[in-house]
Design a protein around this motif. Structure first.
Motif, PDB file in Angstrom:
ATOM      1  N   TYR B  68       0.746  -1.310   0.012  1.00 43.75           N
ATOM      2  CA  TYR B  68       0.044  -0.052  -0.306  1.00 43.75           C
ATOM      3  C   TYR B  68       0.329   1.093  -0.152  1.00 43.75           C
ATOM      4  CZ  TYR B  68       1.237   0.139   4.777  1.00 43.75           C
ATOM      5  OH  TYR B  68       1.445   0.402   5.702  1.00 43.75           O
ATOM      6  N   VAL B  69      -0.247   2.544  -0.631  1.00 44.60           N
ATOM      7  CA  VAL B  69       0.935   3.691  -0.229  1.00 44.60           C
ATOM      8  C   VAL B  69       0.191   4.325   0.904  1.00 44.60           C
ATOM      9  CG1 VAL B  69       1.915   3.923  -2.398  1.00 44.60           C
ATOM     10  CG2 VAL B  69      -0.524   4.612  -1.899  1.00 44.60           C
ATOM     11  N   ILE B  70       0.230   5.842   1.949  1.00 40.68           N
ATOM     12  CA  ILE B  70      -0.695   6.343   2.586  1.00 40.68           C
ATOM     13  C   ILE B  70      -0.545   7.568   1.392  1.00 40.68           C
ATOM     14  CG2 ILE B  70      -2.208   7.682   4.362  1.00 40.68           C
ATOM     15  CD1 ILE B  70       0.177   5.421   5.614  1.00 40.68           C
ATOM     16  N   ILE B  85      -3.766   2.936  -0.357  1.00 33.16           N
ATOM     17  CA  ILE B  85      -4.534   3.217  -1.438  1.00 33.16           C
ATOM     18  C   ILE B  85      -3.794   1.933  -1.078  1.00 33.16           C
ATOM     19  CG2 ILE B  85      -4.004   3.073  -4.008  1.00 33.16           C
ATOM     20  CD1 ILE B  85      -4.109   6.634  -3.262  1.00 33.16           C
ATOM     21  N   ALA B  86      -4.571   0.790  -1.372  1.00 35.54           N
ATOM     22  CA  ALA B  86      -3.853  -0.473  -0.837  1.00 35.54           C
ATOM     23  C   ALA B  86      -4.481  -1.703  -1.763  1.00 35.54           C
ATOM     24  CB  ALA B  86      -4.657  -1.078   0.511  1.00 35.54           C
ATOM     25  N   THR B  98      -7.632  -2.012  -3.420  1.00 36.11           N
ATOM     26  CA  THR B  98      -8.938  -0.930  -3.010  1.00 36.11           C
ATOM     27  C   THR B  98      -8.404  -0.558  -1.516  1.00 36.11           C
ATOM     28  OG1 THR B  98     -10.377  -1.713  -1.775  1.00 36.11           O
ATOM     29  CG2 THR B  98      -8.242  -3.148  -1.023  1.00 36.11           C
ATOM     30  N   ASN B  99      -9.260   0.386  -1.360  1.00 37.25           N
ATOM     31  CA  ASN B  99      -8.369   1.114  -0.016  1.00 37.25           C
ATOM     32  C   ASN B  99      -8.777   0.068   1.289  1.00 37.25           C
ATOM     33  OD1 ASN B  99     -10.497   3.156  -1.320  1.00 37.25           O
ATOM     34  ND2 ASN B  99      -8.450   3.551  -1.278  1.00 37.25           N
TER      35      ASN B  99
END
Lengths: 380, 137
Positions: B68-70, B85-86, B98-99
């Protein structure tokens, strides 16, 4: 492809790089193309093949007054120009044309006459990625890296260090956008963009362009510049959806493209004097070094940390400063190719002494595509 | 300033079953009748072997956090707060974007390989988006 049958005989970037608000994108293409023609001692009427991405080859050919009998509009992102080189070499060898112009330019920063990039909400990306906020490179290209870092035991400091080392190369290049030295702490303390990526781990956004001219090696001997021969080439694509990348620690497109290029060139990694790996973000050199076979999986971060790719190291990497410090107008592959050509002509600002073989490796569409070109400056 | 339109999916004939499932609170995958592999995103043939003999089935909704990233940049549709955002790996094998919701959007709370379960967020009258939350949350 027959080794060294084709040469780069013209190579140039736009007159200016960086912020160029007084030129539109198509005019930047033309500026780069005219500079490359001057470099090669050619006129538009001498060109019979045109390849470009971002703009259509129709637009570029018409704007420059060229009537081509071979065109290539392959547009798979920032490595498109590596694919153009590969396709053009094959076309010249097949006798489809004799002299190919490849152009890139983008008004990436000023957005003058720039094309709008939109994905359909009916595309697979539009349905299954875009709604979650995967809308631009900082939230897309970066997605695999935490998995890579966990699997390979790589730290945020090591990720930051990629930008630090490349800034050392940029410091030697008067045309680089950013030249002041930075530290790992500077990178880690820069503004958070998309965790774990800070601002200084992300490429620049600039205006500019570049162009290449290719012809057969026999003719190249009589042209004004020292010919840079094509030794090996490769290309591949994997997926437009970053979530569907087969392996988050390695790019399949990189591996396929790199293996093809090395096999075609008939060289080993020890033969390589100079390397360019498209660095849109700081993790790209890890994937490139490992997927091209310069490092074993998981060893690239240590390899860079131990200064093997830094000035004075055994494998000079991204010697123009890279997308992180030199420039990045949107499709950086062209600038990687330009630096390979400069190094093998002996005209690079941070020249690698005696460089004979250079590898230029590009990524396109955020791990979607890849192209690899291996060059030599030794006559066939 | 132009009004920002949230990018919502528009189903095609080949993906309609997936979005219809989401509207009724069901995560649907397809699997191949020949090689029995589950796959995503939807398409009317198996990407592993090319067979057109495929079946739509209901997935368990269980997954683990793969990467993921944030995102810290302001987004008109997501607001100004950092958000994940994963990519999750479904129990059936395929991965999807997904989130992660119902969970602090921090590296401390978002631990790779943590167990997750699907939850559906109504985004419009016709679209519900599959999102994931910590299992048992």
């Amino acid at each position: 492809m027959k080794q060294k049958s084709i040469a780069i005989v013209g190579a140039a970037e736009t007159t200016e790089l960086g912020k160029i608000p007084d030129m539109s994108q198509i005019a930047l293409h033309a500026d780069a193309a005219l500079n490359a023609m001057a470099d090669a001692g050619l006129k538009p009427s001498d060109i019979d093949g045109v390849a470009t991405a971002g703009e259509s080859p129709t637009e570029t050919a018409h704007y420059l007054g060229i009537t081509p009998k071979w065109v290539d509009g392959t547009s798979v992102g920032g490595c498109s120009f590596m694919l153009h080189v590969r396709h053009a070499a094959a076309a010249i060898n097949e006798g489809l044309c004799s002299t190919v112009l490849i152009t890139h330019a983008e008004s990436g920063r000023s957005r003058v006459g720039a094309r709008r990039f939109a994905r359909s909400p009916q595309s697979l990306q539009g349905q299954f990625e875009l709604p979650y906020g995967v809308t631009n490179p900082p939230t897309m290209f970066t997605i695999p890296v935490l998995r890579y870092m966990k699997e390979q035991g790589v730290t945020e400091e090591q990720l930051a260090n990629v930008a630090v080392v490349q800034r050392e190369w940029a410091a030697m290049n008067p045309r680089a956008s950013f030249r002041d030295p930075i530290t790992v702490d500077d990178v880690l303390n820069s503004r958070m963009i998309a965790y774990p990526f800070r601002l200084l781990m992300c490429c620049l956004v600039t205006d500019g362009g570049g162009a290449l001219i290719l012809t057969n090696a026999d003719r190249a001997k009589d042209m004004p510049q020292k010919p840079v021969y094509i030794l090996g080439t490769g290309e591949s694509v994997e997926t437009p959806m970053i979530s569907q990348m087969e392996d988050f620690t390695s790019s399949k497109a990189f591996r396929v493209s790199g293996t093809q290029a090395f096999t075609e060139a008939g060289i080993t990694h020890n033969d390589v004097d100079h390397l360019m790996i498209y660095d849109a973000f700081a993790h790209l050199p890890f994937y490139g070094l490992e997927d091209l076979g310069f490092c074993k999986p998981g060893e690239a971060a240590d390899f860079i940390w131990e200064r093997n790719t830094a000035p004075g190291g055994k494998l000079p990497l991204n010697t123009n400063g890279g997308g992180l410090s030199y420039m990045h107008s949107g499709m950086y592959g062209m600038y990687a190719l330009q630096e390979s050509v400069r190094q093998l002509r002996g005209s690079a600002p941070a020249q690698v002494d005696g460089a004979k073989i250079s590898v230029s490796h590009g990524v396109g569409g955020m791990f979607g595509a890849s192209g690899t070109i291996i060059f030599s400056n030794e006559a066939p | 300033m132009a009004e920002f339109k949230r990018p919502l999916p528009e189903p095609t004939p080949e993906t309609e079953h997936f979005w219809e499932g989401c509207r009724s609170g069901e995560l649907r995958l397809q699997s191949c009748d020949e090689c029995s592999k589950s796959y995503f995103p939807p398409r009317p043939f198996c990407p592993a072997c090319g067979s057109r003999n495929v079946t739509v089935k209901t997935a368990s909704g269980k997954a683990t956090l793969y990467s993921y990233v944030i995102n810290h940049r302001p987004r008109p549709d997501f607001g100004d707060e950092p958000h994940s955002i994963a990519v999750v790996e479904l129990a059936e094998g395929p991965r999807m974007m997904t989130n992660i919701v119902d969970c602090p959007q921090t590296p401390e709370a978002l631990v790779l390989d943590m167990p997750l379960e699907v939850t559906f967020e109504k985004a419009s009258d016709t679209v519900s988006l599959p999102k994931f939350k910590p299992a048992g949350a």
